[in-house]
Write a protein that holds these residues in place. Structure first.
Motif: not given
Length: 242
Positions: A117-121
C-alpha cells in the motif's frame, strides 16, 4: 525507510508478542506500546505514527470506536481474539485483521500488505510551485488536473488529513495530496505550526488561549509539543499574555 509503529492492547503479553515479531523485520520500529486508547491518544498528539496495531476489544473504549474518532488516522492493523469483529475492522479500511494468538507468519503477511500500500501511495504527486514577488507570495497547487494559483495572504489555516492537506480560505477550500511538513517549507514567516495537524496564518488569528488559537469562528488546538514556542511567539507578537 523505517516505519514507526504503535501497539495498543490492554493485555501486556499480547503487546510483547507483537513487538517481538516486529523486531525480526527490518523496516518496522515500535516507538510506543500502550495499554489503553486514552494512553494512545496522548502519544498521537505528539508523535507521527505510520502503522497502528490496535486491539478491538478493550475496556472503556473499543479500538474501532477510538479509531473512528481520530482526526488524523495512521494505517491500522486490527487485532482481536474474536473473529466476529473482522467486519468492523475492514469497514474502517484496515490493512489487515489479525486473530489472536498472533503468529509471526501472520504479522509478516500483514506488514507486506502495508508495504505494498505504501509503494502505491508513494507515487510522488506534482509538487506545489512557489513564486516570490515583492508584495505577494503565492504557490501553484495541482487541483482537478490544473495548476491553481494560491495567494498565501488569503490562506486562513492548513489542516493535515493523513496523506492530504486541506487549505482553508475565507470562501473556499483546496484539498491536495501533499504532506503538511513539506508544504510548511513553502510558507513565509507569517505562518505558524501550532499542532502536528495545523498551520495557521498569524495575520488571521483573532484570539488565543493556552490551549488554542482562534481564526474567525474556528478554534484550532495548540499541541503540547508546540505550546511553548507558539505561546512565546503569540505573546511577543500581541505584546500581551492572557
Amino acid at each position: 525507510m523505517t516505519y514507526r509503529c504503535m501497539i495498543v492492547d490492554d493485555e501486556e503479553l499480547a503487546r510483547e508478542l507483537i513487538e517481538r515479531h516486529l523486531s525480526l523485520l527490518d523496516k518496522f520500529e515500535v516507538v510506543a506500546s500502550c495499554a489503553s486508547a486514552i494512553e494512545a491518544s496522548r502519544v498521537l498528539q505528539d508523535q507521527k505514527i505510520d502503522l497502528l496495531f490496535l486491539d478491538i476489544e478493550m475496556p472503556m473504549l473499543k479500538g474501532t470506536d477510538f479509531f473512528k474518532n481520530l482526526v488524523e488516522r495512521p494505517q491500522v492493523i486490527f487485532t482481536t481474539a474474536y473473529r466476529e469483529y473482522a467486519i468492523d475492522g475492514f469497514d474502517l479500511n484496515a490493512v489487515d485483521y489479525l486473530l489472536k494468538p498472533i503468529t509471526f507468519e501472520r504479522i509478516f503477511r500483514a506488514t507486506e500488505k502495508f508495504l505494498k500500500l505504501q509503494a502505491k501511495d508513494n507515487v510522488v504527486p506534482s509538487a506545489p510551485i512557489k513564486i516570490d514577488q515583492n508584495n505577494e507570495d503565492f504557490v501553484f497547487i495541482r487541483k482537478n488536473r490544473k495548476q491553481v494559483k494560491l495567494i498565501l495572504s488569503n490562506v486562513l489555516y492548513i489542516e493535515s488529513l493523513k496523506d492530504y492537506i486541506k487549505i482553508y480560505e475565507e470562501d473556499k477550500t483546496h484539498t491536495i495530496k501533499y504532506s503538511i511538513s513539506h508544504f510548511q517549507d513553502l510558507l513565509n514567516e507569517k505562518f505558524l505550526r501550532v499542532h502536528r495537524s495545523f498551520i495557521v496564518n498569524f495575520d488571521k488569528v483573532t484570539a488565543y488561549s493556552k490551549h488554542d488559537v482562534e481564526i474567525e469562528d474556528k478554534e484550532i488546538p495548540i499541541g503540547e509539543s508546540y505550546k511553548n514556542e507558539v505561546l512565546e511567539y503569540l505573546k511577543n507578537s500581541f505584546n500581551q499574555f492572557g
